[in-house]
Motif scaffolding. Structure first.
Motif, PDB file in Angstrom:
ATOM      1  N   ILE A 138      -1.550  -4.719  -7.548  1.00 44.46           N
ATOM      2  CA  ILE A 138      -1.176  -4.178  -9.281  1.00 44.46           C
ATOM      3  C   ILE A 138      -1.069  -2.696  -9.897  1.00 44.46           C
ATOM      4  O   ILE A 138      -2.353  -3.440 -10.027  1.00 44.46           O
ATOM      5  N   ASN A 139      -0.866  -1.859 -10.311  1.00 40.72           N
ATOM      6  CA  ASN A 139      -0.477  -1.102 -11.629  1.00 40.72           C
ATOM      7  C   ASN A 139      -1.066  -0.970 -12.763  1.00 40.72           C
ATOM      8  O   ASN A 139      -0.365  -1.959 -13.268  1.00 40.72           O
ATOM      9  N   LEU A 140      -2.265  -1.196 -13.239  1.00 42.00           N
ATOM     10  CA  LEU A 140      -2.624  -1.955 -14.674  1.00 42.00           C
ATOM     11  C   LEU A 140      -3.223  -1.221 -15.200  1.00 42.00           C
ATOM     12  O   LEU A 140      -4.463  -0.050 -15.564  1.00 42.00           O
ATOM     13  N   GLY A 141      -2.156   0.094 -15.926  1.00 37.25           N
ATOM     14  CA  GLY A 141      -2.748   1.380 -17.062  1.00 37.25           C
ATOM     15  C   GLY A 141      -3.470   1.731 -16.317  1.00 37.25           C
ATOM     16  O   GLY A 141      -4.553   2.503 -16.916  1.00 37.25           O
ATOM     17  N   GLY A 142      -2.680   2.763 -15.459  1.00 36.95           N
ATOM     18  CA  GLY A 142      -3.631   3.275 -14.605  1.00 36.95           C
ATOM     19  C   GLY A 142      -4.517   2.448 -13.533  1.00 36.95           C
ATOM     20  O   GLY A 142      -4.866   3.978 -12.151  1.00 36.95           O
ATOM     21  N   ASP A 143      -5.342   2.020 -13.215  1.00 35.72           N
ATOM     22  CA  ASP A 143      -6.096   1.752 -12.169  1.00 35.72           C
ATOM     23  C   ASP A 143      -5.103   0.779 -11.850  1.00 35.72           C
ATOM     24  O   ASP A 143      -4.472  -0.245 -11.826  1.00 35.72           O
ATOM     25  N   THR A 144      -5.724   0.517 -10.668  1.00 36.30           N
ATOM     26  CA  THR A 144      -4.886  -0.448  -9.472  1.00 36.30           C
ATOM     27  C   THR A 144      -5.857  -1.447  -8.719  1.00 36.30           C
ATOM     28  O   THR A 144      -7.345  -1.255  -8.587  1.00 36.30           O
ATOM     29  N   VAL A 145      -5.676  -2.403  -8.850  1.00 32.02           N
ATOM     30  CA  VAL A 145      -6.128  -4.148  -8.426  1.00 32.02           C
ATOM     31  C   VAL A 145      -5.724  -4.229  -7.451  1.00 32.02           C
ATOM     32  O   VAL A 145      -4.400  -4.582  -7.071  1.00 32.02           O
ATOM     33  N   GLU A 146      -6.969  -4.783  -6.503  1.00 28.45           N
ATOM     34  CA  GLU A 146      -5.472  -5.319  -5.020  1.00 28.45           C
ATOM     35  C   GLU A 146      -6.039  -6.931  -5.120  1.00 28.45           C
ATOM     36  O   GLU A 146      -5.796  -7.541  -5.994  1.00 28.45           O
ATOM     37  N   LEU A 147      -4.953  -7.221  -4.285  1.00 26.47           N
ATOM     38  CA  LEU A 147      -4.457  -8.698  -4.300  1.00 26.47           C
ATOM     39  C   LEU A 147      -4.424  -9.605  -2.476  1.00 26.47           C
ATOM     40  O   LEU A 147      -3.923  -8.216  -1.883  1.00 26.47           O
ATOM     41  N   SER A 148      -4.766 -10.350  -2.213  1.00 29.54           N
ATOM     42  CA  SER A 148      -3.884 -11.162  -0.763  1.00 29.54           C
ATOM     43  C   SER A 148      -3.162 -12.649  -1.530  1.00 29.54           C
ATOM     44  O   SER A 148      -3.220 -12.597  -2.197  1.00 29.54           O
ATOM     45  N   ALA A 174       8.207 -10.737   4.894  1.00 24.50           N
ATOM     46  CA  ALA A 174       7.870  -9.931   4.678  1.00 24.50           C
ATOM     47  C   ALA A 174       7.105  -9.369   4.245  1.00 24.50           C
ATOM     48  O   ALA A 174       6.260  -8.369   5.123  1.00 24.50           O
ATOM     49  N   HIS A 175       6.350  -9.237   2.990  1.00 23.61           N
ATOM     50  CA  HIS A 175       5.217  -8.939   2.838  1.00 23.61           C
ATOM     51  C   HIS A 175       3.517  -8.821   2.559  1.00 23.61           C
ATOM     52  O   HIS A 175       3.377  -8.446   2.546  1.00 23.61           O
ATOM     53  N   ILE A 176       4.105 -10.343   3.225  1.00 21.71           N
ATOM     54  CA  ILE A 176       2.525 -11.057   2.537  1.00 21.71           C
ATOM     55  C   ILE A 176       1.743 -10.791   3.801  1.00 21.71           C
ATOM     56  O   ILE A 176       0.353 -11.676   2.624  1.00 21.71           O
ATOM     57  N   ASN A 177       1.524 -10.603   4.913  1.00 14.68           N
ATOM     58  CA  ASN A 177       0.392 -10.551   5.197  1.00 14.68           C
ATOM     59  C   ASN A 177      -0.166  -8.615   5.175  1.00 14.68           C
ATOM     60  O   ASN A 177      -0.936  -8.713   5.776  1.00 14.68           O
ATOM     61  N   GLU A 178       0.355  -8.306   4.169  1.00 14.46           N
ATOM     62  CA  GLU A 178       0.127  -6.749   3.991  1.00 14.46           C
ATOM     63  C   GLU A 178      -0.806  -6.174   2.416  1.00 14.46           C
ATOM     64  O   GLU A 178      -0.586  -7.290   2.225  1.00 14.46           O
ATOM     65  N   PRO A 179      -1.716  -5.645   2.710  1.00 11.18           N
ATOM     66  CA  PRO A 179      -2.769  -4.939   1.872  1.00 11.18           C
ATOM     67  C   PRO A 179      -1.445  -4.954   0.566  1.00 11.18           C
ATOM     68  O   PRO A 179      -0.396  -3.905   0.553  1.00 11.18           O
ATOM     69  N   LEU A 180      -1.937  -5.562  -0.725  1.00 11.01           N
ATOM     70  CA  LEU A 180      -0.790  -5.654  -1.752  1.00 11.01           C
ATOM     71  C   LEU A 180      -2.002  -5.429  -3.328  1.00 11.01           C
ATOM     72  O   LEU A 180      -3.131  -5.190  -2.989  1.00 11.01           O
ATOM     73  N   ARG A 211       0.773  -1.325   0.151  1.00 10.20           N
ATOM     74  CA  ARG A 211      -0.076   0.089   0.077  1.00 10.20           C
ATOM     75  C   ARG A 211       0.635   1.040  -0.570  1.00 10.20           C
ATOM     76  O   ARG A 211       0.646   2.517  -0.538  1.00 10.20           O
ATOM     77  N   SER A 212       1.944   1.121   0.895  1.00  9.96           N
ATOM     78  CA  SER A 212       3.049   2.022   0.639  1.00  9.96           C
ATOM     79  C   SER A 212       3.408   2.723  -0.776  1.00  9.96           C
ATOM     80  O   SER A 212       4.762   3.430  -0.595  1.00  9.96           O
ATOM     81  N   GLY A 213       3.510   1.419  -1.801  1.00  7.30           N
ATOM     82  CA  GLY A 213       4.354   1.922  -2.647  1.00  7.30           C
ATOM     83  C   GLY A 213       5.595   1.356  -2.902  1.00  7.30           C
ATOM     84  O   GLY A 213       6.145   1.026  -3.711  1.00  7.30           O
ATOM     85  N   LYS A 214       5.608   0.014  -1.956  1.00  4.82           N
ATOM     86  CA  LYS A 214       6.970  -0.665  -1.809  1.00  4.82           C
ATOM     87  C   LYS A 214       7.085  -1.528  -2.902  1.00  4.82           C
ATOM     88  O   LYS A 214       5.742  -2.742  -3.359  1.00  4.82           O
ATOM     89  N   ARG A 215       7.727  -2.904  -2.897  1.00  3.99           N
ATOM     90  CA  ARG A 215       8.035  -3.632  -4.364  1.00  3.99           C
ATOM     91  C   ARG A 215       8.177  -4.745  -3.002  1.00  3.99           C
ATOM     92  O   ARG A 215       9.015  -4.934  -2.617  1.00  3.99           O
ATOM     93  N   ALA A 216       6.661  -5.520  -3.365  1.00  4.12           N
ATOM     94  CA  ALA A 216       6.833  -6.960  -2.777  1.00  4.12           C
ATOM     95  C   ALA A 216       7.122  -7.564  -3.698  1.00  4.12           C
ATOM     96  O   ALA A 216       7.224  -9.267  -2.797  1.00  4.12           O
TER      97      ALA A 216
END
Length: 328
Positions: A305-315, A297-303, A274-279
């Motif tokens: 992917i930026n797709l053409g200007g859209d942000t797609v969430e995943l877990s 270190a990041h698997i339990n954080e909200p994640l 969520r903070s923009g770090k590469r996971a």
């Protein structure tokens, strides 16, 4: 080709443990390559991560082994499953090698490059079909399942993990209804969805040749590596990583809130916190499921992917079949 039938008394116990769930047979697009000859196991021993000599050992030799072929830098070239077709140590060793069909020519060239003068023959097996047998969740009658198992050329538990069921090899055009009574031929996409849900990589999309590292790809969790065998190509980096004991990234199952159109998420897309770090990076998927290489270190954080200007969430999640001390 002389192939041996494997009776499957364990299949009955396994099915009972699944509460009589109807089995689904999935036709796999994987290729089969025959490796035969007096030095077949010794030849493969120097090219693969697992201890192939188990397949020609006396006593209770396994019917199947999972392994990777690595390049000299220790990165994965091919993921393979080996099947033992000879009946005993008195017979000439006969091993089937399962691989991604898209790399069949490449792996033949790779094997023949190192064959030199060894007494080994290497040839494709276009007359054979490969199936995955996975239990369903709906009630069904599998009481007769083992009765016709001897009609299969080979039926064996998937060597990677119990959650992947069984592997079945038949002659091309065999009648599955006779071999596995009560089973249903399933859509292979459902097989891949099952893999992604369990975090099981398979083929070049999940394990890009020359890119994927075996321990980050959970090879040790999937019974695919021996740390006590002799030298093999790519061993040095793998052994060093194992002995250091620090693996910061692993392949993990990921899930999107809703199914995405095919190809919507390009392979290799960066996954961010969520903070923009590469996971990590997305490898492959289908619908709402996929597999990705992620920093632990990041698997339990909200994640996302930026797709053409859209942000797609995943877990991401940790598979239940992993060893309890798997995530370090």
């Amino acid at each position: 080709m002389l192939v041996r039938a494997i009776t499957a008394p364990g299949l009955r116990r396994w099915c009972r443990g699944r509460r009589g769930a109807a089995a689904a047979c999935f036709p796999l697009g994987r290729a089969l390559l025959g490796v035969r000859g007096a030095e077949a196991a010794v030849f493969l021993q120097g090219l693969l991560t697992n201890d192939v000599t188990q397949l020609v050992a006396e006593g209770n030799a396994p019917s199947a082994l999972y392994a990777h072929a690595l390049n000299v830098q220790g990165r994965c070239l091919y993921d393979v499953i080996l099947y033992r077709l000879h009946r005993s140590t008195a017979e000439e060793p006969h091993i089937l090698l399962e691989c991604d069909s898209s790399v069949l020519d490449s792996i033949q060239k790779h094997l023949k490059l190192y064959k030199i003068r060894r007494k080994v023959s290497i040839s494709p097996c276009p007359d054979l079909s490969l199936w995955a047998l996975i239990p369903g969740e709906q009630p069904g009658d599998t009481s007769s399942l083992p009765k016709c198992a001897d009609q299969a050329l080979l039926i064996t538990p998937d060597p990677r993990t119990e959650v992947m069921g069984w592997r079945l090899i038949t002659k091309k055009g065999a009648n599955l209804a006779e071999i596995i009574p009560g089973s249903q031929v399933g859509d292979v996409q459902d097989y891949h969805r099952h893999r992604y849900k369990q975090g099981i990589p398979e083929g070049v999309k999940d394990l890009p040749p020359g890119v994927a590292l075996p321990l980050e790809s959970n090879l040790a969790f999937m019974n695919g590596i021996s740390f006590t065998k002799g030298c093999y190509i790519g061993q040095e980096l793998t052994a060093r990583t194992h002995h250091v004991g620090v693996i910061r990234k692993r392949l993990l199952p990921v899930r999107f809130p809703e199914p995405l159109p095919a190809g919507r998420v390009p392979e290799g897309s960066h996954i961010l916190t969520r903070s923009g770090k590469r996971a990590g990076k997305f490898r492959a998927g289908g619908g709402e499921l996929g597999i990705a290489l992620l920093r632990l270190a990041h698997i339990n954080e909200p994640l996302c992917i930026n797709l053409g200007g859209d942000t797609v969430e995943l877990s991401a999640s940790t598979p239940e079949w992993w060893p309890k001390a798997g995530v370090k």
